[in-house]
Design a protein around this motif. Structure first.
Motif, PDB file in Angstrom:
ATOM      1  N   TRP A   1      24.606  22.482  60.794  1.00  0.00           N
ATOM      2  CA  TRP A   1      24.358  21.761  59.546  1.00  0.00           C
ATOM      3  C   TRP A   1      23.015  22.186  58.966  1.00  0.00           C
ATOM      4  CZ3 TRP A   1      20.079  18.566  59.015  1.00  0.00           C
ATOM      5  CH2 TRP A   1      19.411  18.244  60.201  1.00  0.00           C
TER       6      TRP A   1
ATOM      7  N   TYR B   1      27.775  21.325  56.374  1.00  0.00           N
ATOM      8  CA  TYR B   1      28.019  21.513  57.804  1.00  0.00           C
ATOM      9  C   TYR B   1      29.230  22.393  57.970  1.00  0.00           C
ATOM     10  CZ  TYR B   1      32.071  18.334  58.120  1.00  0.00           C
ATOM     11  OH  TYR B   1      33.310  17.756  57.998  1.00  0.00           O
TER      12      TYR B   1
ATOM     13  N   SER C   1      28.482  13.676  58.481  1.00  0.00           N
ATOM     14  CA  SER C   1      28.471  14.036  57.059  1.00  0.00           C
ATOM     15  C   SER C   1      28.046  12.856  56.201  1.00  0.00           C
ATOM     16  CB  SER C   1      29.843  14.556  56.629  1.00  0.00           C
ATOM     17  OG  SER C   1      30.841  13.587  56.829  1.00  0.00           O
TER      18      SER C   1
ATOM     19  N   LEU D   1      26.437  15.507  53.849  1.00  0.00           N
ATOM     20  CA  LEU D   1      26.854  16.883  54.099  1.00  0.00           C
ATOM     21  C   LEU D   1      28.275  17.135  53.597  1.00  0.00           C
ATOM     22  CD1 LEU D   1      25.616  17.262  57.801  1.00  0.00           C
ATOM     23  CD2 LEU D   1      24.362  17.762  55.683  1.00  0.00           C
TER      24      LEU D   1
END
Length: 329
Positions: free
Chosen positions: A122, A97, A29, A34
């Motif tokens: 994702w 994600y 992330s 994300l």
């Protein structure tokens, strides 16, 4: 051949599984900007949101009493994620994600395959200017770095484990593989190349090669076949290469039409997803799925995917695991 012994006992394995997922989600992330969101387990057949993978796998389906519709357990979330990016109004170079759980009823069961599939799915918004091979490679390197950081942290926590990830990831196309090994099957080409080069991103999967054959099948309506690929890891425990991630820059209106025509399925343009894409309602994106159980198997030096996930197995698998000292969950 030496007898297999797991380097971690059952309780250590359970702790390591949680730690791997926590660490990798953090690394992924951070690397790709994300945000985690919730995702569906099933979608309606009529929505056209489910993916048909290689085109032959049968989704698990059921009828819905309340609506009369037919629902399908997702094979992946490639199309759904694109709708979600538009719904949540993500801007360029930010994305989402999610945990994706699926049932692959037609999967052949072995050390790497089970009926149950768990992935980090994702997807991120991109711009037309970066819709190219170089940006794809840049993103692959970020994902691989997240894997490396996770491996290093887990090996520090559990010193009995070996880190099998190579320092760099190599890039090669399916056509280059065919040119290198014209007499081998696609899977033999992958094993031969990855055994020599280590971690590899195999690019351009879906279209026929110069021989007329495909390296592998890909659905025509999510990845652009010229801008996709698989991350393959060499795993010495099983002496094979295996796919840890399938990913790519997604189709735009032009590549969608071209690939649907190539697969004789232009009828899909009637589905809501395809209409929205062609009309420009959906952003340009790239995305993929990263196997949770497969990454855990690799990082924990396990022999069988049944050591890191709970699933159902046939008698042949149960017997094989018993004979090889493999403790199925």
């Amino acid at each position: 051949m030496s007898v297999y012994h797991s380097k971690l006992n059952l309780m250590e394995t359970e702790k390591a599984l949680k730690d791997i997922k926590t660490i990798f989600e953090r690394e992924l992330s951070s690397a790709l900007n994300l945000t985690r969101i919730s995702a569906p387990l099933f979608v309606t057949r009529e929505s056209g949101l489910n993916d048909n993978l290689n085109g032959v796998e049968r989704p698990v389906s059921f009828d819905i009493k309340a609506t009369g519709e037919t629902a399908e357990v997702v094979h992946s979330l490639a199309k759904w994620k694109r709708f979600a990016l538009a719904k949540y109004k993500f801007g360029p170079f930010f994305g989402l994600y999610t945990d994706m759980n699926a049932i692959r009823r037609d999967e052949d069961l072995d050390n790497l395959h089970s009926l149950y599939v768990d992935q980090w799915d994702w997807e991120t918004v991109i711009t037309r200017e970066v819709r190219d091979v170089e940006y794809l490679k840049k993103t692959v390197r970020k994902i691989y770095a997240a894997m490396q950081n996770t491996a290093e942290e887990i090996c520090r926590e559990f010193p009995a484990l070996d880190n099998f990830l190579t320092q760099e990831i190599t890039f090669v196309t399916t056509q280059e593989l065919e040119d290198l090994y014209p007499d081998l099957t696609p899977k033999e080409r992958e094993n031969t190349f990855v055994r020599e080069h280590g971690s590899t991103f195999l690019m351009q999967i879906g279209a026929p090669l110069r021989s007329g054959a495909k390296h592998d099948g890909r659905a025509p309506d999510y990845d652009d076949w010229a801008l996709n690929g698989d991350i393959l890891l060499y795993y010495p425990v099983l002496d094979c290469a295996f796919e840890i991630s399938s990913m790519g820059i997604r189709v735009d209106a032009e590549s969608l039409h071209r690939q649907l025509a190539a697969e004789n399925c232009l009828d899909r343009l009637q589905y809501p997803f395809h209409k929205a894409l062609v009309s420009g309602e959906l952003p340009l994106t790239m995305g993929g799925g990263i196997g949770q159980s497969r990454l855990c198997l690799f990082l924990l030096n396990k022999m069988h995917i049944g050591e890191v996930q709970v699933s159902l197995w046939d008698e042949k698998t149960v017997r094989y695991c018993a004979e090889n000292n493999i403790p199925l969950m």
